[in-house]
Structures are given as C-alpha cells and as structure tokens.
Design a protein around this motif. Structure first.
Motif, PDB file in Angstrom:
ATOM      1  N   ASN A 113       8.219   0.625  -1.798  1.00 15.51           N
ATOM      2  CA  ASN A 113       7.825  -0.688  -2.027  1.00 15.51           C
ATOM      3  C   ASN A 113       8.916  -1.580  -1.697  1.00 15.51           C
ATOM      4  O   ASN A 113       8.605  -2.769  -1.338  1.00 15.51           O
ATOM      5  CB  ASN A 113       7.175  -1.204  -3.472  1.00 15.51           C
ATOM      6  CG  ASN A 113       5.901  -0.557  -3.818  1.00 15.51           C
ATOM      7  OD1 ASN A 113       4.810  -0.985  -3.369  1.00 15.51           O
ATOM      8  ND2 ASN A 113       5.770   0.491  -4.947  1.00 15.51           N
ATOM      9  N   ARG A 114       9.924  -1.457  -2.163  1.00 17.48           N
ATOM     10  CA  ARG A 114      11.337  -2.243  -1.539  1.00 17.48           C
ATOM     11  C   ARG A 114      11.187  -2.273  -0.023  1.00 17.48           C
ATOM     12  O   ARG A 114      11.626  -3.355   0.405  1.00 17.48           O
ATOM     13  CB  ARG A 114      12.434  -1.577  -2.129  1.00 17.48           C
ATOM     14  CG  ARG A 114      13.715  -2.408  -1.911  1.00 17.48           C
ATOM     15  CD  ARG A 114      15.072  -2.023  -2.685  1.00 17.48           C
ATOM     16  NE  ARG A 114      15.392  -0.577  -2.012  1.00 17.48           N
ATOM     17  CZ  ARG A 114      16.400  -0.789  -0.857  1.00 17.48           C
ATOM     18  NH1 ARG A 114      16.824  -1.859  -0.544  1.00 17.48           N
ATOM     19  NH2 ARG A 114      16.954   0.349  -0.493  1.00 17.48           N
TER      20      ARG A 114
ATOM     21  N   ARG B 145       8.743  -1.985   1.962  1.00 19.19           N
ATOM     22  CA  ARG B 145       7.550  -2.599   2.374  1.00 19.19           C
ATOM     23  C   ARG B 145       7.860  -4.201   2.000  1.00 19.19           C
ATOM     24  O   ARG B 145       7.069  -4.935   3.085  1.00 19.19           O
ATOM     25  CB  ARG B 145       6.270  -2.048   1.592  1.00 19.19           C
ATOM     26  CG  ARG B 145       4.947  -2.827   1.781  1.00 19.19           C
ATOM     27  CD  ARG B 145       3.865  -2.412   0.695  1.00 19.19           C
ATOM     28  NE  ARG B 145       2.660  -3.317   0.857  1.00 19.19           N
ATOM     29  CZ  ARG B 145       2.554  -4.385   0.329  1.00 19.19           C
ATOM     30  NH1 ARG B 145       3.514  -5.071  -0.249  1.00 19.19           N
ATOM     31  NH2 ARG B 145       1.400  -5.174   0.665  1.00 19.19           N
ATOM     32  N   LYS B 146       8.118  -4.705   1.044  1.00 14.58           N
ATOM     33  CA  LYS B 146       8.482  -5.975   0.879  1.00 14.58           C
ATOM     34  C   LYS B 146       9.344  -6.716   2.015  1.00 14.58           C
ATOM     35  O   LYS B 146       9.130  -7.701   2.525  1.00 14.58           O
ATOM     36  CB  LYS B 146       8.887  -6.247  -0.554  1.00 14.58           C
ATOM     37  CG  LYS B 146       7.897  -6.203  -1.840  1.00 14.58           C
ATOM     38  CD  LYS B 146       8.666  -6.365  -3.180  1.00 14.58           C
ATOM     39  CE  LYS B 146       7.579  -6.501  -3.962  1.00 14.58           C
ATOM     40  NZ  LYS B 146       6.475  -7.489  -4.003  1.00 14.58           N
TER      41      LYS B 146
ATOM     42  N   ALA C 264       8.590  -9.532   4.692  1.00 17.58           N
ATOM     43  CA  ALA C 264       9.421 -10.814   4.631  1.00 17.58           C
ATOM     44  C   ALA C 264       9.828 -10.974   6.004  1.00 17.58           C
ATOM     45  O   ALA C 264       9.960 -12.345   6.409  1.00 17.58           O
ATOM     46  CB  ALA C 264      10.543 -10.694   3.615  1.00 17.58           C
TER      47      ALA C 264
ATOM     48  N   TYR D  40       2.368  -9.937   0.031  1.00 19.26           N
ATOM     49  CA  TYR D  40       3.762  -9.386  -0.348  1.00 19.26           C
ATOM     50  C   TYR D  40       3.816  -8.909  -1.637  1.00 19.26           C
ATOM     51  O   TYR D  40       4.767  -8.273  -2.285  1.00 19.26           O
ATOM     52  CB  TYR D  40       4.544 -10.823  -0.169  1.00 19.26           C
ATOM     53  CG  TYR D  40       6.205 -10.660  -0.403  1.00 19.26           C
ATOM     54  CD1 TYR D  40       6.763 -10.007   0.502  1.00 19.26           C
ATOM     55  CD2 TYR D  40       6.478 -11.053  -1.609  1.00 19.26           C
ATOM     56  CE1 TYR D  40       8.176  -9.699   0.162  1.00 19.26           C
ATOM     57  CE2 TYR D  40       7.669 -10.834  -1.961  1.00 19.26           C
ATOM     58  CZ  TYR D  40       8.835 -10.219  -1.283  1.00 19.26           C
ATOM     59  OH  TYR D  40      10.209 -10.275  -1.416  1.00 19.26           O
ATOM     60  N   ASP D  41       3.092  -9.477  -2.659  1.00 16.83           N
ATOM     61  CA  ASP D  41       3.099  -9.401  -4.117  1.00 16.83           C
ATOM     62  C   ASP D  41       2.540  -7.863  -4.300  1.00 16.83           C
ATOM     63  O   ASP D  41       2.591  -7.317  -5.692  1.00 16.83           O
ATOM     64  CB  ASP D  41       2.654 -10.300  -5.076  1.00 16.83           C
ATOM     65  CG  ASP D  41       3.536 -11.601  -4.769  1.00 16.83           C
ATOM     66  OD1 ASP D  41       4.655 -11.486  -4.735  1.00 16.83           O
ATOM     67  OD2 ASP D  41       2.846 -12.849  -4.893  1.00 16.83           O
ATOM     68  N   HIS D  42       1.582  -7.490  -3.224  1.00 16.43           N
ATOM     69  CA  HIS D  42       0.945  -6.228  -3.619  1.00 16.43           C
ATOM     70  C   HIS D  42       1.955  -5.029  -3.564  1.00 16.43           C
ATOM     71  O   HIS D  42       2.905  -4.878  -2.748  1.00 16.43           O
ATOM     72  CB  HIS D  42      -0.068  -5.991  -2.641  1.00 16.43           C
ATOM     73  CG  HIS D  42      -0.999  -4.562  -2.660  1.00 16.43           C
ATOM     74  ND1 HIS D  42      -1.872  -4.442  -3.621  1.00 16.43           N
ATOM     75  CD2 HIS D  42      -0.862  -3.592  -2.185  1.00 16.43           C
ATOM     76  CE1 HIS D  42      -2.182  -3.153  -3.609  1.00 16.43           C
ATOM     77  NE2 HIS D  42      -1.532  -2.527  -2.600  1.00 16.43           N
ATOM     78  N   ASN D  43       1.831  -4.004  -4.735  1.00 20.20           N
ATOM     79  CA  ASN D  43       2.688  -2.917  -4.874  1.00 20.20           C
ATOM     80  C   ASN D  43       1.605  -1.740  -4.702  1.00 20.20           C
ATOM     81  O   ASN D  43       0.675  -1.766  -5.202  1.00 20.20           O
ATOM     82  CB  ASN D  43       3.394  -2.761  -6.295  1.00 20.20           C
ATOM     83  CG  ASN D  43       4.716  -3.864  -6.294  1.00 20.20           C
ATOM     84  OD1 ASN D  43       5.075  -4.025  -5.392  1.00 20.20           O
ATOM     85  ND2 ASN D  43       4.600  -4.545  -7.451  1.00 20.20           N
TER      86      ASN D  43
END
Length: 518
Positions: free
Chosen positions: A438-439, A441-442, A446, A499-502
C-alpha cells in the motif's frame, strides 16, 4: 548600488539654447553642468559608490568604466565629441553588457539616462524599437526590462511642453513601464537655463542619492551613522493593502547573541554602517572628499581623536564573536556584525531581516528573547558547552514524516525488493506485505507512476508461478489477489484507483484457519 550614467551625444544635443547673458549654450552643455553637480554630490556624500559613464548616438561607447574617481568622470564630460543620430536601444544593450560583465545579474543598479527627448529617425529609433517590441525572437529581445534589479531615471534636457508637442513623452514613459515601472522621468520646469537644470538634478539627488543618516543607540550610548547603500523600502507581499515599510532613523540595539546561534540567516539586504564624526560645534568632519589632501588628512586626524560608540561596538563584536540585534521598526529587526574584507581590515555591517515577529524560526519570536539573567539557570551551561538554540518546533513538520522518496533508482529498487521478500514469506508476513504494498501504491499514484503498478503486478504473478510445492496454499491466493488489485489501480479510472483506497488481505479458508490456530 552602482550607477551607470548614459549620455546622449547625438547631433540633436548640439541645438543652441538661449541663456541669460551673451554666452550661447548647447543642450549638451546644460547636461554636462547637471552631471557635474551630480558627480560633486556623490564625491562628497556617496564616495563609496561605483559609477560608469557611457555615451551613445547610433553606437555606444564606454567612456569611463566603473570607478570611484569622480575627477575622471568630470574630465570625461568635457572631452565628449558629437556624433550622428539617436539610437536608444543600442545604448540600453550596452548598459546590459557593462553591468552584467562587472556585477552579474543579482546586484541592483541605477541607470541615469540623459537625453533631449529626440527619439531618432528610421530604423533604430525608439519609435521603431517599440513598434516591433512584440514581434521579436528571444535572441533579439528588447533590452528592457534589464536582466538585473534596476531603476531607470530619464533626465530630459527639454521642458514638458516641448515633449508633449510630439509623442516623445509617451515613448519615454513606455520605457519606464517596460522596466517594470522602476524609475522616473525628470523634465526641466520652465525655460532651459542652468538654474532650472540644477533644480531638475536636485530632484534626482533627493530621490535616489540622499545619504541615509541614522542614530545608533544602545542604552545611554549613541552614535551618528551613515547606512550605505541607502536601505530601500520593503513591501510585504502577504498584506492585502501592501504599504512600503521604511526603517527608522533611530536604530536601537535590543540585545546580543552568539554568531553560532544566529548562524547564516536569510536577509533582505546588507549595508555598511559608517560613523559620522562631529566636532564640538556639531559640524560634520571627516565625512566628505575635499579638494586639498592636507585638509582631508587634518579632518581625518580630528575625527580619529574623537571617541565614537561605533568603533567600540565594532571592536567588541569582533573580539567576542557576537552580533547585535537591532530594532528597525515595529516587528522589524536586523543584525549588526563585523565582516572582514581581509586579514587586517574589517567593517561594521548591518543586515536586514524580513519584517515580522519571527524572522528566524530557530530563534523563536524576537519579542520573547531576553537576557540570560532572567533564566532560572544558565541556558548555555556552566562551562558554556551547550546552546538553547535552535528551538524545537511545537508541530511536527511535514518533512519529518516517513515519506517515500525515489530521487535515485536505488530507492525504488529497494522498495520493490522489500515487497518481493515479504511475498516469498507469505502467509507469515501477510501484514507487512500489504503494508509495504500500500505504501508503494500510494506513492505511485501520487507521482502518476501508473506503469510501476502494472510492473509490480506482473512481478507478483511471476512469483506466484515460481512458488515451490511446499508453499502454503494461502500464498498463491494472496499474490493473485494483490496483482489483480494493482492492475485495477494502474488503469487510473476504476474505484480501486483512489489514493485513499487500501488493498486488504484476501479472506480465505486458509487464512481463517491459520488465525484460529494463532
């Protein structure tokens, strides 16, 4: 700041002017008279100023390079020849070359253009230059605005009525506008005569060349000083209705601080602080340039025998390795310090901070600083082995967070390898695997690095095919699930690309039973 005097020596400057008396003057004589007055003033009050003299007609010539010898400049005024038509653009190009070669593009400079208002004829005239201003390529751009901070002062050897009879005044005003509005046009009030020319140059001196005198105070000690170059008004951009801030003529020292604590702060400008010696009658001595060397030496000797607080302050700051914080105005401070030009020579300098209650964040608010005696214990320690500065900020700064940085390829490679290492240790490292995934991916979303997501998805699918027969069945399900989620995010359009999806672990019978066993 340096000054470039640009003198028009075209034929139009030789037009005769009727002056009281039998002697007949030309416009260039009036201009030379006004410049002589300016040079004499600068030799007395601005003797540290560097000044250059440029003459122009259809071409330009550097008559005197940057110098502090005003006698040389005055001699050059009397040795000027007459040439052909006026071409202002070539003169401005020459000013750009001279200033950039000598001072670069960061030093502010004042340009004094002396002309009669005639714009020239044909190609190369100011009318032609302004008409073609918007049709030029970058390699042939008009020299205004100057590629350095500047102010353009145009001294017209003509009165306002003469300039308004043609379009000369409008064209000259256009030059000021092209220089970002920095500058002013001066015209002769009334008929052309020596007295009115002196009055016009007097206005220029009052505006740009008046020395800044102040009183430096520290408790009961005071000293009359000159701040050179003259501090310019500062406009705060954040204000809704910006008002230029001007420093006070009373400069009060509010405290002292170690050089190591103040470090190398950002400043608006730097200035020399020169003491002005006064004799018993209150007249200034030792501040100007006299014609007689003996008189100058005697004046300096008299000034050297008079005690001066400025000398005491300079020596103290130099020996103790400290700076003095000085109040410039409401919520505006600066610092006084000793700066060495060489091993044997140093000067008292003043730097201006940006206006505000907290110009240097590591010192905190200036109004809350106080003497060491007010503290319960010495903040510098008994052995002077520590410092209370820099102050730690109350709020955690954004740059102090753990953020993903891919400045170098090795940083990206390390993050991908970390995900693959955890993938090979599934299901034991399930939580760590999804945390790192997830890190990455974000960060990829971005940065708009969508191809990275598809590439990592392909790697996870490949890892799934390379799993050994002894691998836990849940590992294949988790790798396939993660690869599918990354591919959905790489499209940039699905709901999974937020962006906020995990990405959460896939719930399987294997993961449930393993949880129950734990």
């Amino acid at each position: 700041m340096p000054t470039v005097v640009v003198m028009d020596v075209s034929l139009s400057m030789t037009r005769p002017v009727t002056v009281e008396g039998s002697e007949e003057y030309q416009r260039k004589h009036l201009a030379a008279h006004g410049l002589t007055m300016l040079f004499e003033h600068m030799a007395t009050n601005y003797k540290l100023e560097f000044t250059a003299l440029v003459v122009f007609s259809s071409l330009w010539e550097l008559m005197v390079p940057f110098t502090r010898d005003y006698n040389t400049l005055q001699e050059a005024l009397s040795n000027m020849d007459d040439y052909d038509k006026t071409c202002l653009e070539s003169a401005l190009v020459g000013v750009c070359n001279i200033v950039q070669q000598e001072w670069g593009g960061a030093i502010p400079c004042q340009v004094v253009l002396v002309t009669d208002g005639c714009l020239g004829i044909g190609r190369g005239s100011l009318r032609h230059s302004l008409a073609t201003h918007n049709q030029r390529s970058e390699s042939n751009r008009f020299p205004l605005p100057f590629p350095f901070p500047s102010k353009l002062y145009i001294m017209c050897m003509a009165n306002l009525e003469e300039l308004q009879s043609t379009d000369s005044l409008d064209c000259l005003e256009r030059l000021i506008d092209l220089n970002n509005g920095e500058g002013q046009i001066f015209t002769i009030d009334g008929p052309l005569c020596l007295k009115n020319v002196q009055s016009m140059f007097g206005k220029l001196i009052d505006l740009a060349y008046t020395p800044f005198h102040a009183v430096l105070k520290c408790g009961h000690l005071t000293a009359d000083v000159q701040v050179f170059p003259r501090p310019e008004p500062f406009v705060v951009d954040e204000e809704i209705d910006p008002i230029p801030k001007v420093i006070n003529t009373d400069l009060e020292i509010v405290g002292f601080i170690d050089i190591a604590d103040i470090s190398s702060p950002p400043v608006l400008s730097r200035h020399l602080v020169l003491p002005i010696a006064l004799n018993k009658e209150g007249d200034e001595v030792g501040t100007g340039i006299t014609d007689d060397n003996e008189d100058e030496n005697s004046a300096n000797q008299i000034a050297g025998k008079i005690p001066n607080f400025c000398v005491l302050l300079h020596g103290s700051l130099k020996v103790e390795g400290m700076v003095a914080i000085v109040q410039l105005g409401p919520e505006w401070h600066g610092m006084l310090y000793s700066q060495a030009d060489s091993k044997k020579k140093s000067n008292l300098m003043m730097s201006l901070f940006e206006p505000g209650p907290e110009p240097l964040p590591w010192l905190g608010k200036m109004g809350q600083l106080g003497p060491i005696s007010d503290a319960k214990e010495n903040p510098y320690g008994e052995d002077d082995n520590k410092s209370p500065f820099p102050l730690q900020p109350k709020n955690k700064r954004s740059y102090a967070q753990n953020v993903t940085v891919w400045i170098k390829p090795s940083g990206l490679q390390t993050d991908v390898q970390k995900i693959l290492r955890n993938a090979r240790k599934l299901p034991e490292k399930t939580q760590t695997f999804y945390k790192e995934l997830n890190r990455l991916r974000k960060a990829a979303l971005a940065f708009g690095f969508l191809d990275l997501l598809k590439g990592v998805a392909d790697m996870l699918e490949r890892e799934c095919t390379l799993l050994p027969d002894t691998a836990h069945p849940d590992a294949a399900f988790q790798l396939t699930h993660a690869a599918q989620q990354l591919k959905l995010a790489s499209t940039g359009t699905s709901e999974y690309a937020g962006y906020d999806h995990n990405i959460t672990p896939l719930q399987t019978d294997f993961s449930g039973s393993s949880t129950e066993r734990m």
